[in-house]
Design a protein around this motif. Structure first.
Motif, PDB file in Angstrom:
ATOM      1  N   SER A   1      37.730  70.354  60.871  1.00 37.47           N
ATOM      2  CA  SER A   1      37.763  69.344  61.935  1.00 37.47           C
ATOM      3  C   SER A   1      36.349  68.904  62.307  1.00 37.47           C
ATOM      4  CB  SER A   1      38.469  69.926  63.175  1.00 37.47           C
ATOM      5  OG  SER A   1      39.803  70.271  62.879  1.00 37.47           O
ATOM      6  N   GLN A   2      35.471  69.871  62.389  1.00 33.99           N
ATOM      7  CA  GLN A   2      34.075  69.569  62.754  1.00 33.99           C
ATOM      8  C   GLN A   2      33.409  68.720  61.676  1.00 33.99           C
ATOM      9  OE1 GLN A   2      31.670  73.092  63.293  1.00 33.99           O
ATOM     10  NE2 GLN A   2      30.409  72.127  64.876  1.00 33.99           N
ATOM     11  N   ILE A   3      33.652  69.036  60.416  1.00 28.58           N
ATOM     12  CA  ILE A   3      33.046  68.294  59.302  1.00 28.58           C
ATOM     13  C   ILE A   3      33.545  66.857  59.278  1.00 28.58           C
ATOM     14  CG2 ILE A   3      32.987  68.111  56.782  1.00 28.58           C
ATOM     15  CD1 ILE A   3      33.004  71.212  56.737  1.00 28.58           C
ATOM     16  N   ILE A   4      34.854  66.655  59.424  1.00 30.24           N
ATOM     17  CA  ILE A   4      35.424  65.302  59.385  1.00 30.24           C
ATOM     18  C   ILE A   4      34.900  64.467  60.551  1.00 30.24           C
ATOM     19  CG2 ILE A   4      37.574  63.999  59.656  1.00 30.24           C
ATOM     20  CD1 ILE A   4      38.969  66.202  58.057  1.00 30.24           C
ATOM     21  N   ALA A   5      34.837  65.069  61.739  1.00 28.48           N
ATOM     22  CA  ALA A   5      34.329  64.344  62.905  1.00 28.48           C
ATOM     23  C   ALA A   5      32.877  63.923  62.699  1.00 28.48           C
ATOM     24  CB  ALA A   5      34.474  65.212  64.152  1.00 28.48           C
ATOM     25  N   ALA A   6      32.067  64.828  62.156  1.00 29.06           N
ATOM     26  CA  ALA A   6      30.661  64.514  61.920  1.00 29.06           C
ATOM     27  C   ALA A   6      30.515  63.441  60.849  1.00 29.06           C
ATOM     28  CB  ALA A   6      29.911  65.779  61.505  1.00 29.06           C
TER      29      ALA A   6
ATOM     30  N   THR B   1      26.884  61.859  61.286  1.00 24.28           N
ATOM     31  CA  THR B   1      25.971  62.969  61.601  1.00 24.28           C
ATOM     32  C   THR B   1      26.250  64.198  60.726  1.00 24.28           C
ATOM     33  OG1 THR B   1      27.480  63.755  63.353  1.00 24.28           O
ATOM     34  CG2 THR B   1      25.715  62.214  63.995  1.00 24.28           C
ATOM     35  N   LEU B   2      26.842  63.986  59.562  1.00 23.08           N
ATOM     36  CA  LEU B   2      27.195  65.117  58.708  1.00 23.08           C
ATOM     37  C   LEU B   2      25.953  65.871  58.229  1.00 23.08           C
ATOM     38  CD1 LEU B   2      29.340  66.767  57.323  1.00 23.08           C
ATOM     39  CD2 LEU B   2      29.377  65.116  55.430  1.00 23.08           C
ATOM     40  N   ARG B   3      24.879  65.142  57.936  1.00 23.68           N
ATOM     41  CA  ARG B   3      23.648  65.820  57.481  1.00 23.68           C
ATOM     42  C   ARG B   3      23.135  66.785  58.544  1.00 23.68           C
ATOM     43  NH1 ARG B   3      18.569  65.123  58.656  1.00 23.68           N
ATOM     44  NH2 ARG B   3      18.874  63.072  59.608  1.00 23.68           N
ATOM     45  N   GLN B   4      23.116  66.336  59.783  1.00 27.73           N
ATOM     46  CA  GLN B   4      22.633  67.195  60.857  1.00 27.73           C
ATOM     47  C   GLN B   4      23.534  68.430  61.015  1.00 27.73           C
ATOM     48  OE1 GLN B   4      22.915  63.960  60.844  1.00 27.73           O
ATOM     49  NE2 GLN B   4      21.288  62.932  62.003  1.00 27.73           N
ATOM     50  N   LEU B   5      24.860  68.246  60.862  1.00 26.23           N
ATOM     51  CA  LEU B   5      25.781  69.370  60.975  1.00 26.23           C
ATOM     52  C   LEU B   5      25.546  70.375  59.846  1.00 26.23           C
ATOM     53  CD1 LEU B   5      28.251  70.797  62.191  1.00 26.23           C
ATOM     54  CD2 LEU B   5      29.698  69.370  60.700  1.00 26.23           C
TER      55      LEU B   5
ATOM     56  N   ALA C   1      38.537  63.481  51.687  1.00 26.40           N
ATOM     57  CA  ALA C   1      38.441  63.268  53.125  1.00 26.40           C
ATOM     58  C   ALA C   1      37.019  62.898  53.548  1.00 26.40           C
ATOM     59  CB  ALA C   1      38.912  64.520  53.871  1.00 26.40           C
ATOM     60  N   ILE C   2      36.041  63.354  52.810  1.00 26.45           N
ATOM     61  CA  ILE C   2      34.641  63.030  53.101  1.00 26.45           C
ATOM     62  C   ILE C   2      33.913  62.782  51.785  1.00 26.45           C
ATOM     63  CG2 ILE C   2      34.598  64.485  55.172  1.00 26.45           C
ATOM     64  CD1 ILE C   2      32.891  66.470  53.439  1.00 26.45           C
ATOM     65  N   ASP C   3      32.704  62.248  51.884  1.00 22.34           N
ATOM     66  CA  ASP C   3      31.837  62.081  50.715  1.00 22.34           C
ATOM     67  C   ASP C   3      30.605  62.969  50.924  1.00 22.34           C
ATOM     68  OD1 ASP C   3      30.360  61.355  48.546  1.00 22.34           O
ATOM     69  OD2 ASP C   3      29.916  59.316  49.230  1.00 22.34           O
ATOM     70  N   ALA C   4      30.648  64.186  50.366  1.00 17.24           N
ATOM     71  CA  ALA C   4      29.535  65.118  50.550  1.00 17.24           C
ATOM     72  C   ALA C   4      28.267  64.620  49.876  1.00 17.24           C
ATOM     73  CB  ALA C   4      29.917  66.497  50.014  1.00 17.24           C
ATOM     74  N   ILE C   5      28.404  63.881  48.788  1.00 17.53           N
ATOM     75  CA  ILE C   5      27.228  63.389  48.066  1.00 17.53           C
ATOM     76  C   ILE C   5      26.415  62.437  48.939  1.00 17.53           C
ATOM     77  CG2 ILE C   5      26.429  62.176  46.000  1.00 17.53           C
ATOM     78  CD1 ILE C   5      27.640  64.914  45.491  1.00 17.53           C
ATOM     79  N   SER C   6      27.059  61.809  49.911  1.00 17.32           N
ATOM     80  CA  SER C   6      26.333  60.882  50.797  1.00 17.32           C
ATOM     81  C   SER C   6      25.260  61.624  51.593  1.00 17.32           C
ATOM     82  CB  SER C   6      27.313  60.198  51.763  1.00 17.32           C
ATOM     83  OG  SER C   6      27.897  61.154  52.646  1.00 17.32           O
ATOM     84  N   VAL C   7      25.477  62.915  51.835  1.00 18.74           N
ATOM     85  CA  VAL C   7      24.465  63.704  52.541  1.00 18.74           C
ATOM     86  C   VAL C   7      23.206  63.817  51.682  1.00 18.74           C
ATOM     87  CG1 VAL C   7      23.922  65.962  53.519  1.00 18.74           C
ATOM     88  CG2 VAL C   7      26.207  64.998  53.808  1.00 18.74           C
ATOM     89  N   LEU C   8      23.391  64.089  50.389  1.00 16.99           N
ATOM     90  CA  LEU C   8      22.244  64.151  49.482  1.00 16.99           C
ATOM     91  C   LEU C   8      21.582  62.784  49.353  1.00 16.99           C
ATOM     92  CD1 LEU C   8      23.450  66.476  46.563  1.00 16.99           C
ATOM     93  CD2 LEU C   8      21.985  67.037  48.496  1.00 16.99           C
ATOM     94  N   ASN C   9      22.381  61.730  49.330  1.00 17.75           N
ATOM     95  CA  ASN C   9      21.809  60.380  49.245  1.00 17.75           C
ATOM     96  C   ASN C   9      20.941  60.088  50.463  1.00 17.75           C
ATOM     97  OD1 ASN C   9      23.051  59.783  46.807  1.00 17.75           O
ATOM     98  ND2 ASN C   9      24.900  58.983  47.783  1.00 17.75           N
ATOM     99  N   GLU C  10      21.379  60.593  51.625  1.00 16.81           N
ATOM    100  CA  GLU C  10      20.602  60.395  52.846  1.00 16.81           C
ATOM    101  C   GLU C  10      19.278  61.148  52.763  1.00 16.81           C
ATOM    102  OE1 GLU C  10      21.148  60.947  57.683  1.00 16.81           O
ATOM    103  OE2 GLU C  10      22.846  61.255  56.337  1.00 16.81           O
ATOM    104  N   LEU C  11      19.317  62.370  52.209  1.00 18.83           N
ATOM    105  CA  LEU C  11      18.070  63.127  52.025  1.00 18.83           C
ATOM    106  C   LEU C  11      17.144  62.415  51.057  1.00 18.83           C
ATOM    107  CD1 LEU C  11      18.908  66.937  51.673  1.00 18.83           C
ATOM    108  CD2 LEU C  11      18.038  65.730  53.660  1.00 18.83           C
TER     109      LEU C  11
END
Length: 580
Positions: free
Chosen positions: A6-11, A16-20, A47-57
């Motif tokens: 729930s926390q991951i999907i909300a972020a 704000t997934l990177r910060q989480l 449900a989410i795109d985890a790779i987008s966190v790496l793209n943000e980095l």
């Protein structure tokens, strides 16, 4: 749905997934593993795109908050992540490039290799993307080759040889490096083919990066089979002669890391080429320092000492002692007898850089009350003229460490003829005792108890001259020139205070503690109050009481009476050369 999910999907929805992810990279192992599994599972479900966190980095720099913390999470989940090969490659490459300049910049390379190896088609897909855009993806060659080789070693060895022979220097550079990482277990024939491939590339190579990779892989292949062409001094000599800064860096790093395995001939070869290293390349100079340090007490000790002497004489100030911190510290502390002999040799050379190295080692390594290796100094065979010359060099470079300078003078008295012994006695009296009577008089009285009869007589002679000087000054009464005005005293104190402040600021630049904490000036009070957040999350009040700290130091008498005359004398002693 779990609390983590729930926390991951909300972020993710809030952006704000990177910060989480960064915040959850810390904490207990079990909780962190649950979070990582939830992140990978949600990505697989769409449900989410985890790779987008790496793209943000990858779109920023390593100064982004949590840059490496996020990578630690992906280090765990990348091998099991269900994602497109191209998307992961783009993200990993961007993150690696954003972290350039940091030792942990390549943190995701090995997890990416595991990701490639987790599905049969991924290594082939990755290799195709690399060939289509080598400038962008070549840095992933080693990871892809190793992933493919874990499934089909022979086929991927052929792929590797094709990459090694590429005309594109970016591909050839990373492919040659991959040769050294390839698993050749039980395959001597492949090792020999790899060695031949490296030799073939060397014949026409001019790219510094390619040559550096060849040097690294040649050392990796060396222990795997006998008689390899890439394992000979001639091969290494050709590579180093053709290469530039990167190739020298690779060879010097190997001399540091593989110091116990290097044959003397190979070490000598690396050090001879190392004489042309660019002293502005701080990383290479640091590895060179460590490589020399590792040879002290080892078979390559003589080669390391000879290299340092040649390099110091040739480079002068560019080869200052602070560039060889580790080497000089180990030489002074762990190889004391050798250091004693080198004190004589280096002072006798008159070279400013070698003499400065002795000064640095004594000032930074030896404690105030720690003795020099007097026996080793005394054992050196010198004629009378050389003994006096070395004594003057010791005074010139170690004057502000009077005990050390006096020890060298006393050591040189052993075996000295009458004429040179008289000169040494005179130097022990003036300038040493005449300037540092407060610390040297008790030291000399203690030293004479166990000294040889001839040395004891010279100590007595120097002490007698000093007492005669003091008695003569007392007999003369008040001398106006020796009683400066209050204004002159104040000017002298101000100058000394300014020099002390400058020295303190210079020392603070290299302080590890001050790089970790903030510095504040307390204008009033005897304690500071601060709050600390405990494991329970609550703030706790803390009080740090201030303590007094003081130190004392000897100031030479002539510094107060005739500072310019003292400075001139020391400069003359440092600049003198002995005629051959």
């Amino acid at each position: 749905m779990t609390a983590d999910e729930s926390q991951i999907i909300a972020a993710f929805k809030k952006g704000t997934l990177r910060q989480l992810v960064a915040s959850r990279s810390y904490g207990e192992d079990a909780a962190r593993r649950d979070f990582e599994q939830a992140l990978a599972r949600l990505h697989g479900d769409g449900a989410i795109d985890a790779i987008s966190v790496l793209n943000e980095l990858g779109g920023g720099t390593r100064s982004v908050p949590g840059f490496f913390a996020v990578q630690h999470v992906f280090e765990a989940i990348l091998p099991v992540l269900d994602a497109e090969t191209g998307a992961v490659m783009n993200a990993v490459v961007d993150v690696v490039k954003a972290g350039e300049g940091d030792g942990a910049a390549s943190l995701l390379i090995d997890p990416f290799s595991s990701f490639c190896g987790a599905a049969e088609k991924r290594p082939d897909e990755a290799l195709t993307l690399i060939k289509n855009d080598p400038k962008r993806f070549a840095l992933l060659i080693t990871a892809v080759v190793l992933a493919g080789a874990r499934r089909a070693r022979d086929a991927w060895f052929e792929n590797l040889l094709d990459l090694v022979a590429s005309d594109d220097p970016e591909i050839a550079r990373h492919a040659c490096f991959a040769v050294g990482r390839f698993d050749f277990t039980g395959a001597d024939s492949l090792v020999r083919r790899a060695s031949a491939a490296l030799e073939g590339v060397l014949d026409g190579a001019s790219d510094d990066g390619v040559l550096a990779s060849i040097v690294r892989s040649s050392f990796a292949l060396g222990p795997r089979a006998d008689g390899l062409a890439c394992n000979t001094p001639a091969f290494l000599d050709r590579a180093l002669a053709a290469g530039g800064n990167l190739t020298l860096h690779a060879a010097i790093e190997i001399a540091w890391l593989k110091h116990a395995e290097l044959e003397p001939e190979i070490l000598d070869l690396i050090l001879r080429h190392g004489e042309r290293v660019n002293s502005q390349m701080n990383g290479t100079m640091q590895f060179l320092d460590l490589a020399l340090s590792n040879q002290l007490g080892a078979p390559g000790e003589r080669l390391a000492i000879a290299f340092f002497e040649r390099f110091a004489i040739a480079r002068g100030a560019d080869a200052g002692p602070e560039r060889f911190d580790d080497f000089l510290r180990k030489l002074c502390s762990a190889r004391r007898d050798l250091f004693g002999r080198l004190i004589v040799k280096w002072f006798l050379s008159g070279d400013r850089t070698l003499c400065a190295a002795i000064n640095w080692a004594v000032m930074n390594v030896l404690g105030e009350n720690e003795s020099l290796p007097v026996e080793a100094i005394a054992s050196e065979a010198l004629d009378g003229r050389e003994r006096v010359f070395v004594a003057r060099k010791a005074i010139g470079h170690l004057f502000f460490r009077p005990k050390a300078a006096a020890e060298i003078i006393l050591a040189l008295m052993h075996g000295a003829d009458k004429k040179s012994a008289e000169f040494l006695e005179e130097h022990l009296f003036d300038p040493m005792l005449a300037n540092y009577a407060g610390s040297l008089e008790p030291f000399l009285k203690e030293y004479r108890k166990t000294a040889a009869p001839k040395v004891k007589g010279r100590i007595d002679g120097a002490l007698k001259k000093w007492r005669a000087q003091i008695n003569g000054m007392k007999a003369a009464g008040r001398i106006k020139e020796l009683a400066p005005s209050e204004r002159e005293r104040a000017l002298s104190r101000e100058r000394f205070a300014d020099e002390s402040i400058a020295a303190m600021r210079e020392a603070e630049k290299n302080s590890i503690l001050l790089n970790l904490v903030t510095k504040a000036a307390i204008l009033h009070g005897s304690a500071s109050v601060h709050s600390v957040r405990g494991p329970d999350g609550a703030k706790h009040r803390g009080v740090t009481h201030m303590q007094s700290h003081s130190y004392s130091m000897d100031i030479p008498s002539q510094e107060m009476l005739d500072p310019f005359g003292l400075d001139y004398m020391l400069r003359v002693f440092r600049a003198e050369r002995i005629s051959q």
